[in-house]
Design an enzyme around this catalytic site. Structure first.
Site, PDB file in Angstrom:
ATOM      1  N   ASP A  79     -12.554   9.906   8.566  1.00  0.00           N
ATOM      2  CA  ASP A  79     -11.945   9.512   7.288  1.00  0.00           C
ATOM      3  C   ASP A  79     -12.560   8.223   6.758  1.00  0.00           C
ATOM      4  OD1 ASP A  79     -10.230  10.064   5.192  1.00  0.00           O
ATOM      5  OD2 ASP A  79      -8.520   9.019   6.080  1.00  0.00           O
ATOM      6  N   GLY A 122      -0.698   9.087   1.642  1.00  0.00           N
ATOM      7  CA  GLY A 122      -0.073  10.322   2.073  1.00  0.00           C
ATOM      8  C   GLY A 122       0.847  10.116   3.260  1.00  0.00           C
ATOM      9  N   PHE A 123       0.603   9.060   4.043  1.00  0.00           N
ATOM     10  CA  PHE A 123       1.392   8.754   5.235  1.00  0.00           C
ATOM     11  C   PHE A 123       2.730   8.132   4.886  1.00  0.00           C
ATOM     12  CE2 PHE A 123      -1.560   5.368   4.195  1.00  0.00           C
ATOM     13  CZ  PHE A 123      -0.698   4.328   3.960  1.00  0.00           C
ATOM     14  N   GLY A 124       2.832   7.465   3.717  1.00  0.00           N
ATOM     15  CA  GLY A 124       4.024   6.710   3.373  1.00  0.00           C
ATOM     16  C   GLY A 124       3.662   5.364   2.779  1.00  0.00           C
ATOM     17  N   GLY A 128       0.816  -1.206   0.000  1.00  0.00           N
ATOM     18  CA  GLY A 128       0.000   0.000   0.000  1.00  0.00           C
ATOM     19  C   GLY A 128       0.846   1.250   0.000  1.00  0.00           C
ATOM     20  N   LYS A 170       3.131  -0.114   8.659  1.00  0.00           N
ATOM     21  CA  LYS A 170       3.032   1.207   8.029  1.00  0.00           C
ATOM     22  C   LYS A 170       4.263   2.024   8.419  1.00  0.00           C
ATOM     23  CE  LYS A 170      -0.890   3.587   8.133  1.00  0.00           C
ATOM     24  NZ  LYS A 170      -1.979   4.503   8.589  1.00  0.00           N
TER      25      LYS A 170
END
Length: 388
Positions: free
Chosen positions: A208, A85-87, A82, A109
């Site tokens: 979200d 925007g977080f990485g 995956g 993550k």
């Protein structure tokens, strides 16, 4: 889809090369949350998420950076599952905390420190997921926080969800997700949101909800993921929480976009958007479609659920293998969730009950169709035997 957001820079620092301890996590976040959880010092109030986190922080495992490097073969690109925007998110394998037993497959993550979502969002995930406990919310196993000579490292370790997301099944599919399965996924997601809104000491606004954040396990059971934007709801006599506007274009409630006033009803609106996604098989926003069809909510207005035209928006991939009356019920539910007057939207508990009714109606419709088929076959058989 791109996110829109305004973030403030987190100025807190850890000792170099040392994994953050749970107490340090609490101290960093106290100022962010105190204003949201107390209306008056003289009045008793619900405990805040950081306060609730104190009781459960021991359940989270603190990983070293080397452990997570080993788990992902050095964050091998072949194991990336995956990107956001977080990485990046990697599939990995960790040893049990006890050191005994079979390896555990996990999702890891890894925060991109140059990305839009920073330490504040990482911290929110640790604290919210460290507190919540529900079968329809993804389980956080642990985290890694290191400030070293090579920079800031922030990672999260979750249970692995082998069937990816609802988004993948709706829009990147090789086969169509069955009608009843769609409803069951939305029911599970609704139960997860109802728990956040009503099942904790403090109300939690997820903020979200979208198809890409609904992950599916090996049995296609849904779990909400990504709590980086979650916030505690208003307490006392307050009606909303004021925040910078963040989220994904096409999903956010209009009153939130216009005013920055965040409420539980903001989640109800986004749920309505995803209900229309599962009905139509279309994204909330799709720039590849004709101009008048690019914004899903604008397009579906032409086909009200109580009209015969409503069938024209149902996902053609279903090939009529669905209950029209149940689809109408879901369409009406979606429309009620999308009421411009936030106070007139249903609660998530009411949404749960409506979806249960739609599932039951779908099962009854399927049963009657099967009975009709059996009766038709029987009549055909009798006609054939009479000619012999």
């Amino acid at each position: 889809m791109k996110c829109f957001s305004i973030f403030t820079k987190d100025k807190s620092k850890n000792k170099k090369g040392v994994s953050s301890s749970a107490p340090e996590l609490r101290n960093q976040s106290q100022s962010d949350n105190s204003a949201l959880t107390r209306t008056s010092r003289s009045m008793p109030s619900p405990r805040s998420i950081p306060e609730l986190y104190k009781e459960k922080e021991h359940n989270l495992r603190v990983f070293s950076l080397q452990e997570l490097r080993d788990a992902t073969n050095g964050f091998n690109r072949m194991l990336k599952i995956g990107q956001g925007g977080f990485g990046s998110v990697y599939k990995g394998t960790i040893t049990p905390h006890s050191g005994r037993g079979d390896p555990i497959v996990v999702a890891i993550k890894k925060l991109n420190t140059q990305g839009l979502q920073g330490h504040k969002e990482w911290l929110a995930e640790v604290q919210f997921l460290g507190v919540v406990n529900h079968p329809n919310l993804v389980k956080l196993l642990g985290y890694c926080s290191v400030d070293g000579e090579r920079g800031i490292q922030r990672l999260l370790v979750y249970e692995f969800m082998p069937n990816r997301s609802l988004e993948d099944h709706l829009f990147k599919r090789t086969s169509t997700l069955p009608w009843k399965t769609r409803l069951e996924i939305m029911l599970g997601a609704a139960e997860g949101l109802a728990y956040l809104h009503e099942g904790l000491e403090v109300k939690v606004i997820y903020r979200d909800f979208k198809s890409s954040n609904v992950l599916l396990d090996e049995n296609l059971k849904p779990k909400l993921s990504d709590f980086g934007l979650a916030r505690e709801g208003p307490t006392g006599d307050r009606t909303h929480v004021s925040t910078a506007v963040v989220g994904t274009y096409g999903y956010a409630a209009p009153e939130y976009v216009e005013t920055g006033h965040l409420t539980i009803q903001s989640d109800i609106w986004t749920f309505g958007v995803v209900l229309y996604e599962i009905l139509t098989g279309r994204r909330a926003v799709d720039r590849n479609r004709p101009t008048l069809e690019q914004k899903l909510l604008d397009w579906v207005k032409q086909f009200p659920p109580d009209s015969k035209r409503f069938s024209m928006i149902i996902d053609p991939g279903l090939r009529n293998n669905y209950s029209f009356s149940a689809a109408q019920k879901v369409g009406k539910l979606a429309t009620s969730c999308l009421n411009k007057n936030a106070k007139e939207r249903p609660t998530m508990s009411q949404v749960v009950e409506s979806l249960k009714q739609a599932i039951q109606e779908s099962e009854e419709g399927s049963s009657s169709v099967n009975q009709s088929s059996v009766a038709s076959s029987s009549r055909t058989g009798r006609r054939s035997s009479s000619k012999v």
